[in-house]
Scaffold this active site. Sequence first.
Site, mmCIF file in Angstrom:
data_model
loop_
_atom_site.group_PDB
_atom_site.id
_atom_site.type_symbol
_atom_site.label_atom_id
_atom_site.label_comp_id
_atom_site.label_asym_id
_atom_site.label_seq_id
_atom_site.Cartn_x
_atom_site.Cartn_y
_atom_site.Cartn_z
ATOM 1 N N TYR A 151 0.848 -0.884 -0.384
ATOM 2 C CA TYR A 151 0.107 -0.216 -0.217
ATOM 3 C C TYR A 151 0.927 1.017 -0.190
ATOM 4 C CZ TYR A 151 -3.900 3.477 1.085
ATOM 5 O OH TYR A 151 -4.908 4.672 1.223
ATOM 6 N N SER B 19 -6.210 0.869 -4.614
ATOM 7 C CA SER B 19 -6.444 2.634 -3.950
ATOM 8 C C SER B 19 -5.278 2.940 -4.082
ATOM 9 C CB SER B 19 -6.698 2.799 -2.891
ATOM 10 O OG SER B 19 -7.391 3.952 -3.000
ATOM 11 N N ASP C 83 -17.540 4.035 -7.380
ATOM 12 C CA ASP C 83 -16.444 4.291 -7.026
ATOM 13 C C ASP C 83 -16.670 5.710 -6.377
ATOM 14 O OD1 ASP C 83 -14.676 4.816 -5.011
ATOM 15 O OD2 ASP C 83 -13.332 3.043 -6.535
ATOM 16 N N HIS D 270 -15.526 1.687 -3.802
ATOM 17 C CA HIS D 270 -14.381 1.479 -3.211
ATOM 18 C C HIS D 270 -13.516 0.638 -2.705
ATOM 19 C CE1 HIS D 270 -10.301 3.485 -3.972
ATOM 20 N NE2 HIS D 270 -9.898 3.494 -2.600
#
Length: 742
Positions: free
Chosen positions: A507, A588, A672, A711
Amino acid sequence: MSWPVFGALKRSHLLLRRSFVTSVLKTGYNSTRAATTNKPIMFAYPTVRRDETVVDDYHGTKIADPYRHLEDPDAPETKAFVEAQNALSLPFIHASPVRENFQKRMTKLYDFPKYGCPFKRGDHYFFYYNTGLQNHSVLYVQASLDAEQTVLLDPNTFSEDGTTALHSTSFTEDGRFVAYSVSAKGSDWETIKVRSVETGQDLSDELKWVKFSCLSWTHDNKGFFYNRYPVADEMEDKDMGTETTINLFHKLYYHRIGTPQSEDVLCFEMPENPKWMSGLEVTDDGQYFLLFISEGCEPVNRLYFAPAQPVTGLITFTKVVDNFEAQYDYVSNDGTVFTFKTNLNAPRYRVIRADLAKLPVVWEDVIPQSADVLEWSAAVNTNQLVLCYLHHVRSVLQVHSLTSGAHVGDLPLEVGSVSGYSGRRRDAAIFYKFTSFLVPGTIYHCDLATMQPKLFRQTEIAGFDSSLFETQQVFVTSKDGVKFPMFIIARKGLERTGAHPTLLYGYGGFNISMTPSFSVSRVIFCQNLHGVMAVANIRGGGEYGIEWHKGGSLGNKQNCFNDFQSAAEYLVREGFTTTSKLAINGGSNGGLLVAACANQRPDLFGCVLANVGVMDMLRFHRFTIGHAWTTDYGCADNAEQFPWLRAYSPVHNIRPADVPYPATLVMTGDHDDRVVPLHSLKYIATLQHTLGALAQQTNPLMARIEVKAGHGAGKPTTKIIEEVADMYAFMSRTLGFEWHDD
């Protein structure tokens, strides 16, 4: 799957869609990495108009944006493109011999009871529980821990297909009422309602246009504070969640129960700073209002306060901290003497105290900064603090004196994460939930008078023997010499033959720490695909505090990509896998991560799985809440920051290489409204246009666009199972992974 994160076709396009299905089925694709005897095949990728006349000037640099028209989700051209992408990808994915086995196994293993920590409000206990395969967890109420439980809120009744979810709840201090918000189809937009705990029935209240909202009751039970955006006339008839309109002018309101939303009282607004956001918290004693103001996603906020008062209009607040230099999280208060968790002069956080009635405030330490990161703190048992630290990405629970800060003791934990907690200052006991890569969830109940935690609930999964697997933590050296941790999960006794299917996840952003968590799909990957799962704790996250976060944000963002690529090189060098069997995944900000790494090192990976990624780094700030991310990324409108973003923006750095690009699956949802789908659409269009016709590009470049999905938050179980089955099926088919029933 959650990630700090699409329509109809004319008949003429339907014929085109069928041609894509036919072309995919006729190719009889086999992984060119796993089956070299097959003649390399080409894919008939969807075509979409390129408008070469769309060119932007960024501080003297001309940047073309030929797919600007795909930013309009309602355009027939965009809808046709979405349909064509799914018509190409879904038959290819569903033809994988692994998919059916994975979906069946996922459905079986996912069917285990999932409990949340009980919490007390008034005289009742509440807890969330999912029997196993319910689309959403149900909120129950009981008079005592041993009493019969009854359903208070069942989100599974909100919609027939499970795409309407419970978003948040807030109870009155006496537990008589609960304000709750629901979101539809994965959108960030919420609708707030109020329910009586005694009757289990909703009141007449219904509040709309709510997003990124606080939810805090005054102690007289008359109403609560919440946030909403102004009503936009052009959005009245839209399917909420598909729009890309920028979110501006976040306002704070007070709603009195039993009255229409039109009578709600505006309490605070910031017209001179339309991108800022606010939230109000009523203190535990009900005597004060605390206002927190943020300008983005950086862990900093302004802090205002006011005595609790009847709400009739704009509230006059005292400005305690009127800058964005640090973060202040409310812990507790005794009168005007307040305790906060903060990173003020403490990048790993500390607990401080001051009398807010005496300005300027003079802060004093309650718990000084330590060598570990203080994740959260909670006042409990009248005069104690529970502190959760992060030590090399492992949770540590401690109890301290609220008055003196003295260390009372530690609560025992294995290597893993505290994934749930309940306990307030009036409570003499706490609940906490432990989770790890191999433990789905164990809840403990601890009477703080004895400091002896007792097992409250332990989750076991039929058909999964955790003793067959092990988790190890290694430290990897990045390009600049900085070391970062990485967890590796695999079967015990794994021989490092360099031939194991491997999935690397990362991430690296927004001060978010990737702590150990349980995932059924990852367990199946390790057990039935004989895979190795790796989670890299790269810079940009919060694993080692603010300095670690800043080391991977703004002008230092390339460090995230360097770290992640170093993690991949480690897995290959240490004999876990080869580049041809290494897949990478992120969602993301993590979607940005894997796409940027694929652009920079296409030779290093066999497969790229990019979920809801931020792909256009030059325009992200123009859509919905994207402007809040400029604190982490920077903004292309800034002459100094533009070169940072241009250097790694996934859409703008796709170019032919000496090697084929990895097999790529881009995943997004049509609702999203966090990272709007235009990012994924522009990225896959550019990828297919630039590389799809090259003779060497035999690895598929595809997109999966899910309908009635956002999302990730609030996604129903049925969609979660379908999504992960498709993801692992694509990875297995393109890299030649085989299913094993053991």
